[in-house]
Design a protein around this motif. Sequence first.
Motif, mmCIF file in Angstrom:
data_model
loop_
_atom_site.group_PDB
_atom_site.id
_atom_site.type_symbol
_atom_site.label_atom_id
_atom_site.label_comp_id
_atom_site.label_asym_id
_atom_site.label_seq_id
_atom_site.Cartn_x
_atom_site.Cartn_y
_atom_site.Cartn_z
ATOM 1 N N ASP A 91 36.260 30.251 46.756
ATOM 2 C CA ASP A 91 35.109 31.078 46.415
ATOM 3 C C ASP A 91 35.539 32.320 45.635
ATOM 4 O OD1 ASP A 91 32.266 31.523 46.536
ATOM 5 O OD2 ASP A 91 32.671 33.102 48.019
ATOM 6 N N ASN A 92 36.736 32.836 45.920
ATOM 7 C CA ASN A 92 37.240 34.009 45.198
ATOM 8 C C ASN A 92 37.359 33.747 43.700
ATOM 9 O OD1 ASN A 92 37.461 35.658 47.454
ATOM 10 N ND2 ASN A 92 39.581 35.078 47.837
ATOM 11 N N ASP A 93 37.724 32.535 43.320
ATOM 12 C CA ASP A 93 37.841 32.194 41.900
ATOM 13 C C ASP A 93 36.478 32.212 41.224
ATOM 14 O OD1 ASP A 93 40.721 31.619 41.942
ATOM 15 O OD2 ASP A 93 40.113 29.970 43.245
ATOM 16 N N HIS A 94 35.494 31.645 41.894
ATOM 17 C CA HIS A 94 34.140 31.635 41.329
ATOM 18 C C HIS A 94 33.574 33.048 41.240
ATOM 19 C CE1 HIS A 94 33.778 27.277 41.158
ATOM 20 N NE2 HIS A 94 34.448 27.260 42.291
ATOM 21 N N LYS A 95 33.840 33.877 42.238
ATOM 22 C CA LYS A 95 33.383 35.270 42.202
ATOM 23 C C LYS A 95 34.066 36.034 41.076
ATOM 24 C CE LYS A 95 32.158 35.650 47.076
ATOM 25 N NZ LYS A 95 32.526 36.242 48.368
ATOM 26 N N ALA A 103 41.832 42.857 33.189
ATOM 27 C CA ALA A 103 42.876 43.376 34.082
ATOM 28 C C ALA A 103 42.305 44.412 35.049
ATOM 29 C CB ALA A 103 44.011 43.975 33.260
ATOM 30 N N ASP A 104 41.462 45.307 34.560
ATOM 31 C CA ASP A 104 40.849 46.315 35.433
ATOM 32 C C ASP A 104 39.985 45.659 36.504
ATOM 33 O OD1 ASP A 104 42.066 48.376 34.027
ATOM 34 O OD2 ASP A 104 40.281 48.813 32.809
ATOM 35 N N ALA A 105 39.185 44.672 36.111
ATOM 36 C CA ALA A 105 38.331 43.968 37.073
ATOM 37 C C ALA A 105 39.171 43.195 38.085
ATOM 38 C CB ALA A 105 37.377 43.025 36.337
ATOM 39 N N ALA A 118 39.341 43.719 42.198
ATOM 40 C CA ALA A 118 39.023 42.608 43.097
ATOM 41 C C ALA A 118 40.256 42.079 43.824
ATOM 42 C CB ALA A 118 38.370 41.474 42.305
ATOM 43 N N ASN A 119 41.434 42.522 43.417
ATOM 44 C CA ASN A 119 42.697 41.996 43.943
ATOM 45 C C ASN A 119 42.756 40.469 43.819
ATOM 46 O OD1 ASN A 119 45.294 42.233 45.001
ATOM 47 N ND2 ASN A 119 44.577 41.919 47.090
ATOM 48 N N HIS A 120 42.301 39.992 42.656
ATOM 49 C CA HIS A 120 42.336 38.553 42.360
ATOM 50 C C HIS A 120 42.602 38.422 40.866
ATOM 51 C CE1 HIS A 120 41.778 34.415 43.458
ATOM 52 N NE2 HIS A 120 40.959 34.232 42.426
ATOM 53 N N HIS A 121 43.767 37.908 40.517
ATOM 54 C CA HIS A 121 44.278 38.005 39.159
ATOM 55 C C HIS A 121 44.344 36.649 38.457
ATOM 56 C CE1 HIS A 121 45.810 41.317 41.619
ATOM 57 N NE2 HIS A 121 45.562 42.035 40.545
ATOM 58 N N PRO A 122 43.680 36.537 37.310
ATOM 59 C CA PRO A 122 43.761 35.296 36.544
ATOM 60 C C PRO A 122 45.075 35.216 35.790
ATOM 61 C CG PRO A 122 42.487 36.887 35.315
ATOM 62 C CD PRO A 122 42.812 37.533 36.648
ATOM 63 N N ASP A 123 45.459 34.012 35.413
ATOM 64 C CA ASP A 123 46.506 33.836 34.421
ATOM 65 C C ASP A 123 45.841 34.124 33.074
ATOM 66 O OD1 ASP A 123 48.333 33.064 36.350
ATOM 67 O OD2 ASP A 123 48.018 30.921 36.002
ATOM 68 N N ILE A 124 46.514 34.898 32.234
ATOM 69 C CA ILE A 124 45.961 35.299 30.943
ATOM 70 C C ILE A 124 46.926 34.864 29.844
ATOM 71 C CG2 ILE A 124 45.248 37.237 29.493
ATOM 72 C CD1 ILE A 124 44.689 38.804 32.101
ATOM 73 N N LEU A 125 46.417 34.101 28.889
ATOM 74 C CA LEU A 125 47.197 33.671 27.744
ATOM 75 C C LEU A 125 46.542 34.229 26.489
ATOM 76 C CD1 LEU A 125 49.344 31.879 26.308
ATOM 77 C CD2 LEU A 125 47.638 30.035 26.365
ATOM 78 N N ALA A 133 35.225 34.761 38.306
ATOM 79 C CA ALA A 133 34.637 34.263 37.049
ATOM 80 C C ALA A 133 33.319 34.986 36.770
ATOM 81 C CB ALA A 133 34.425 32.755 37.131
ATOM 82 N N GLU A 134 32.515 35.182 37.802
ATOM 83 C CA GLU A 134 31.250 35.915 37.633
ATOM 84 C C GLU A 134 31.503 37.358 37.221
ATOM 85 O OE1 GLU A 134 28.982 35.501 41.221
ATOM 86 O OE2 GLU A 134 28.806 33.326 40.981
ATOM 87 N N ARG A 135 32.503 37.993 37.810
ATOM 88 C CA ARG A 135 32.843 39.375 37.423
ATOM 89 C C ARG A 135 33.259 39.436 35.961
ATOM 90 N NH1 ARG A 135 35.474 39.250 42.616
ATOM 91 N NH2 ARG A 135 34.334 40.559 44.083
ATOM 92 N N ILE A 136 34.061 38.470 35.531
ATOM 93 C CA ILE A 136 34.511 38.446 34.146
ATOM 94 C C ILE A 136 33.332 38.215 33.221
ATOM 95 C CG2 ILE A 136 35.908 37.156 32.474
ATOM 96 C CD1 ILE A 136 37.934 36.745 34.850
ATOM 97 N N ASP A 137 32.433 37.316 33.590
ATOM 98 C CA ASP A 137 31.258 37.056 32.755
ATOM 99 C C ASP A 137 30.410 38.312 32.556
ATOM 100 O OD1 ASP A 137 31.948 34.404 32.444
ATOM 101 O OD2 ASP A 137 30.548 33.679 33.981
ATOM 102 N N ALA A 138 30.423 39.204 33.522
ATOM 103 C CA ALA A 138 29.608 40.424 33.466
ATOM 104 C C ALA A 138 30.238 41.522 32.603
ATOM 105 C CB ALA A 138 29.361 40.951 34.872
ATOM 106 N N LEU A 139 31.492 41.320 32.161
ATOM 107 C CA LEU A 139 32.160 42.367 31.382
ATOM 108 C C LEU A 139 31.501 42.605 30.037
ATOM 109 C CD1 LEU A 139 35.908 41.610 32.130
ATOM 110 C CD2 LEU A 139 34.467 43.387 33.122
#
Length: 80
Positions: free
Chosen positions: A68-72, A34-36, A40-47, A74-80
């Motif tokens: 491209d925002n979705d792929h970026k 959520a913080d990330a 980024a002002n790009h919000h995933p659906d979270i279940l 995803a990379e941010r989330i992977d870095a958490l």
Amino acid sequence: MASDAVWRQEGESLVRDYEFEDFKAAMAFVNRVADAAEAANHHPDILVHEWNKVRLTLTTHSEGGLTDNDHKMAERIDAL
């Protein structure tokens, strides 16, 4: 944390599943996502389901699918 190896494409979305030791760990991860997402002002659906599992889904609703925002993100989330 255990998760599937990579993001996968399902239709016009990127999806990744995670499994955690317990509910508290799952929720801590959700809060980091959520913080990330806010930054980024790009919000995933979270279940959150089955007390220790999290599924993230990324798509750009305003564009009708993946960008491209979705792929970026995803990379941010992977870095958490």
